[in-house]
Design a protein around this motif. Structure first.
Motif, PDB file in Angstrom:
ATOM      1  N   ARG A  69      47.594  45.330  30.005  1.00  0.00           N
ATOM      2  CA  ARG A  69      46.500  45.161  30.714  1.00  0.00           C
ATOM      3  C   ARG A  69      46.457  44.442  32.003  1.00  0.00           C
ATOM      4  O   ARG A  69      45.398  44.177  32.618  1.00  0.00           O
ATOM      5  CB  ARG A  69      45.296  44.419  29.722  1.00  0.00           C
ATOM      6  CG  ARG A  69      45.344  45.109  28.423  1.00  0.00           C
ATOM      7  CD  ARG A  69      45.101  46.431  28.267  1.00  0.00           C
ATOM      8  NE  ARG A  69      45.256  46.971  26.923  1.00  0.00           N
ATOM      9  CZ  ARG A  69      44.228  46.978  26.054  1.00  0.00           C
ATOM     10  NH1 ARG A  69      42.856  46.345  26.172  1.00  0.00           N
ATOM     11  NH2 ARG A  69      44.438  47.493  24.645  1.00  0.00           N
TER      12      ARG A  69
ATOM     13  N   VAL B 186      37.811  41.505  31.169  1.00  0.00           N
ATOM     14  CA  VAL B 186      39.173  41.300  31.942  1.00  0.00           C
ATOM     15  C   VAL B 186      40.114  41.282  30.712  1.00  0.00           C
ATOM     16  O   VAL B 186      41.210  41.836  31.147  1.00  0.00           O
ATOM     17  CB  VAL B 186      39.242  39.950  32.672  1.00  0.00           C
ATOM     18  CG1 VAL B 186      40.437  39.696  33.252  1.00  0.00           C
ATOM     19  CG2 VAL B 186      37.940  40.110  33.580  1.00  0.00           C
TER      20      VAL B 186
ATOM     21  N   ALA C 218      42.125  36.510  33.679  1.00  0.00           N
ATOM     22  CA  ALA C 218      43.307  37.340  34.085  1.00  0.00           C
ATOM     23  C   ALA C 218      44.563  36.795  33.543  1.00  0.00           C
ATOM     24  O   ALA C 218      45.437  37.143  33.116  1.00  0.00           O
ATOM     25  CB  ALA C 218      43.386  37.526  35.364  1.00  0.00           C
TER      26      ALA C 218
ATOM     27  N   LEU D  36      44.480  41.138  40.497  1.00  0.00           N
ATOM     28  CA  LEU D  36      43.337  40.367  39.945  1.00  0.00           C
ATOM     29  C   LEU D  36      42.226  41.605  40.007  1.00  0.00           C
ATOM     30  O   LEU D  36      42.036  42.317  40.860  1.00  0.00           O
ATOM     31  CB  LEU D  36      43.007  38.966  40.706  1.00  0.00           C
ATOM     32  CG  LEU D  36      44.035  38.111  40.379  1.00  0.00           C
ATOM     33  CD1 LEU D  36      43.582  36.775  41.541  1.00  0.00           C
ATOM     34  CD2 LEU D  36      43.735  37.464  39.170  1.00  0.00           C
ATOM     35  N   PRO D  37      41.359  41.584  38.940  1.00  0.00           N
ATOM     36  CA  PRO D  37      40.152  42.066  39.045  1.00  0.00           C
ATOM     37  C   PRO D  37      39.437  41.955  40.070  1.00  0.00           C
ATOM     38  O   PRO D  37      39.127  40.912  40.563  1.00  0.00           O
ATOM     39  CB  PRO D  37      39.518  41.896  37.635  1.00  0.00           C
ATOM     40  CG  PRO D  37      40.219  41.138  36.686  1.00  0.00           C
ATOM     41  CD  PRO D  37      41.363  40.523  37.762  1.00  0.00           C
TER      42      PRO D  37
ATOM     43  N   ARG E  99      45.468  37.993  29.870  1.00  0.00           N
ATOM     44  CA  ARG E  99      45.493  39.110  29.564  1.00  0.00           C
ATOM     45  C   ARG E  99      46.764  39.534  28.972  1.00  0.00           C
ATOM     46  O   ARG E  99      47.764  39.014  29.387  1.00  0.00           O
ATOM     47  CB  ARG E  99      45.332  40.176  30.952  1.00  0.00           C
ATOM     48  CG  ARG E  99      43.978  40.171  31.656  1.00  0.00           C
ATOM     49  CD  ARG E  99      44.049  40.861  32.899  1.00  0.00           C
ATOM     50  NE  ARG E  99      45.081  40.232  33.934  1.00  0.00           N
ATOM     51  CZ  ARG E  99      45.126  40.954  35.039  1.00  0.00           C
ATOM     52  NH1 ARG E  99      44.318  41.834  35.672  1.00  0.00           N
ATOM     53  NH2 ARG E  99      45.906  40.247  35.990  1.00  0.00           N
TER      54      ARG E  99
ATOM     55  N   ILE F 257      37.267  34.392  36.487  1.00  0.00           N
ATOM     56  CA  ILE F 257      38.314  35.747  36.536  1.00  0.00           C
ATOM     57  C   ILE F 257      39.533  35.235  36.607  1.00  0.00           C
ATOM     58  O   ILE F 257      40.316  35.946  36.021  1.00  0.00           O
ATOM     59  CB  ILE F 257      37.796  36.331  37.687  1.00  0.00           C
ATOM     60  CG1 ILE F 257      36.277  37.036  37.613  1.00  0.00           C
ATOM     61  CG2 ILE F 257      38.720  37.449  37.909  1.00  0.00           C
ATOM     62  CD1 ILE F 257      35.883  37.663  39.122  1.00  0.00           C
TER      63      ILE F 257
ATOM     64  N   LEU G 195      32.248  39.029  31.220  1.00  0.00           N
ATOM     65  CA  LEU G 195      33.298  39.117  32.142  1.00  0.00           C
ATOM     66  C   LEU G 195      34.470  38.976  31.500  1.00  0.00           C
ATOM     67  O   LEU G 195      35.504  39.703  31.482  1.00  0.00           O
ATOM     68  CB  LEU G 195      33.031  37.916  33.243  1.00  0.00           C
ATOM     69  CG  LEU G 195      34.006  37.981  34.305  1.00  0.00           C
ATOM     70  CD1 LEU G 195      33.479  37.127  35.449  1.00  0.00           C
ATOM     71  CD2 LEU G 195      35.564  37.082  33.849  1.00  0.00           C
ATOM     72  N   GLU G 196      34.837  37.780  30.628  1.00  0.00           N
ATOM     73  CA  GLU G 196      36.078  37.582  30.014  1.00  0.00           C
ATOM     74  C   GLU G 196      36.631  38.614  29.008  1.00  0.00           C
ATOM     75  O   GLU G 196      37.826  38.983  29.054  1.00  0.00           O
ATOM     76  CB  GLU G 196      35.886  36.289  29.156  1.00  0.00           C
ATOM     77  CG  GLU G 196      35.857  34.782  30.129  1.00  0.00           C
ATOM     78  CD  GLU G 196      34.632  34.572  30.790  1.00  0.00           C
ATOM     79  OE1 GLU G 196      34.564  33.470  31.459  1.00  0.00           O
ATOM     80  OE2 GLU G 196      33.529  35.300  30.283  1.00  0.00           O
TER      81      GLU G 196
ATOM     82  N   THR H 230      39.537  46.531  35.914  1.00  0.00           N
ATOM     83  CA  THR H 230      40.070  46.286  37.250  1.00  0.00           C
ATOM     84  C   THR H 230      38.736  45.947  38.124  1.00  0.00           C
ATOM     85  O   THR H 230      39.216  45.515  39.534  1.00  0.00           O
ATOM     86  CB  THR H 230      40.513  47.480  37.973  1.00  0.00           C
ATOM     87  OG1 THR H 230      39.494  48.429  37.821  1.00  0.00           O
ATOM     88  CG2 THR H 230      41.952  48.057  37.006  1.00  0.00           C
ATOM     89  N   HIS H 231      37.637  46.041  37.723  1.00  0.00           N
ATOM     90  CA  HIS H 231      36.457  45.817  38.544  1.00  0.00           C
ATOM     91  C   HIS H 231      35.602  45.124  37.781  1.00  0.00           C
ATOM     92  O   HIS H 231      35.179  45.370  36.638  1.00  0.00           O
ATOM     93  CB  HIS H 231      35.799  46.691  39.244  1.00  0.00           C
ATOM     94  CG  HIS H 231      36.815  47.558  40.358  1.00  0.00           C
ATOM     95  ND1 HIS H 231      37.711  48.361  40.028  1.00  0.00           N
ATOM     96  CD2 HIS H 231      36.579  47.496  41.794  1.00  0.00           C
ATOM     97  CE1 HIS H 231      38.345  48.629  41.139  1.00  0.00           C
ATOM     98  NE2 HIS H 231      37.262  48.357  42.261  1.00  0.00           N
ATOM     99  N   VAL H 232      34.840  43.861  38.023  1.00  0.00           N
ATOM    100  CA  VAL H 232      33.770  43.346  37.170  1.00  0.00           C
ATOM    101  C   VAL H 232      32.411  43.178  38.094  1.00  0.00           C
ATOM    102  O   VAL H 232      32.536  43.035  39.484  1.00  0.00           O
ATOM    103  CB  VAL H 232      33.952  41.983  36.779  1.00  0.00           C
ATOM    104  CG1 VAL H 232      35.245  42.015  35.730  1.00  0.00           C
ATOM    105  CG2 VAL H 232      34.533  40.986  37.844  1.00  0.00           C
TER     106      VAL H 232
END
Length: 297
Positions: free
Chosen positions: A64, A276, A57, A70-71, A60, A53, A272-273, A281-283
């Motif tokens: 974004r 992000v 991040a 961080l998410p 990004r 993560i 995931l990548e 904002t949430h994974v």
């Protein structure tokens, strides 16, 4: 200090968005032989996901990056026991997700009782309901969940609003233990169907993009609910990056009318990548933290 709860993760906020900070067990939660090995396994897996993560991040685009925030990591504990949630809590995890109410309700109660019994007591995790939800289950979910990620139809909005108000009345009269929504509105995300071939009548996988603004408006106008933003699962076919770009565009449309609806819940273990990079904002991560799901009996 007497009467206060302890949080194993310094600096975490009540939304669960601080779940990326490093954490270490402060006391043993081991109730069965081999428990220490399980905690070590979870710690290693959790560290690897947190690193993914952080790395994602860092890449990004500026628009974004959410001002550097961080998410939030929501660890999905479906099919795993309450003991694993307790281990995760001691490792600094603040947000956990569940897919099925019949599993989530008893698990949340067991976790809350175990954490409250510790000295000093440990604050409970924030529970996120992330699976498809039947309207008749809304009255159960509001007893433990702070977030519902899977609002996909108007009838569910009505059911959740009614359930929150009923729960508040029952909690005020002492008939039930007060859940999170007794004091704060239930945060709801509109689940969006990102299948480009989905029709407006196809309710599987979320609301059609054309119906999202109206559904968001209904949430925002319902007493007891708070519009948090949007959520989606990338279609199995196709590039998840393209799907999450569509979700970002929809989220910006929603924010145009509801500036406070900033949440974008997207991304699981395999994508995931991409999520992000697209502004999640949430994974929601399950197997990459907890390992292969146990066989369902």
């Amino acid at each position: 200090m007497s009467g206060q709860t302890r949080d194993p993760q310094d600096g975490a906020d009540s939304s669960g968005s601080g779940a990326l900070a490093a954490g270490a067990p402060e006391r043993s939660q081991e109730a069965v032989p081999g428990g220490a090995r399980r905690t070590a396994e979870l710690a290693q897996r959790l560290s690897a996901v947190r690193r993914r993560i952080l790395d994602a991040a860092a890449e990004r685009p500026e628009d974004r990056a959410h001002d550097g925030a961080l998410p939030a990591l929501v660890v999905v504990t479906k099919f795993f026991p309450a003991q694993d949630v307790l281990r995760l809590r001691e490792l600094g995890v603040r947000a956990v997700g569940e897919n099925k109410d019949q599993e989530a309700g008893p698990k949340a109660r067991e976790v809350a009782q175990a954490l409250a019994a510790q000295q000093p007591p440990v604050s409970a995790p924030v529970w996120h309901f992330v699976g498809q939800l039947q309207s008749n289950k809304a009255k159960h979910v509001v007893r433990y969940a702070s977030w519902v990620h899977s609002v996909d139809r108007a009838s569910l909005v009505t059911a959740l609003g009614r359930a929150v108000r009923t729960h508040r009345d029952a909690a005020a009269s002492g008939d039930v233990a007060a859940g999170p929504c007794a004091a704060e509105d239930l945060t709801c995300l509109v689940q969006v169907n990102l299948d480009p071939e989905a029709s407006r009548e196809d309710a599987r996988g979320g609301a059609h993009p054309d119906t999202v603004p109206g559904l968001a408006r209904e949430i925002a106008e319902t007493e007891g609910l708070r519009l948090g933003g949007v959520m989606a699962v990338a279609p199995r076919e196709g590039d998840p990056r393209e799907a999450f770009e569509r979700l970002w565009a929809i989220s910006q449309q929603v924010r145009g009318e509801h500036p406070e609806a900033t949440a974008v819940s997207a991304g699981m273990s395999g994508d995931l990548e991409a999520a992000v990079a697209a502004g999640a904002t949430h994974v929601r991560i399950g197997s990459d933290v907890l390992g292969p799901r146990p066989a369902v009996r």
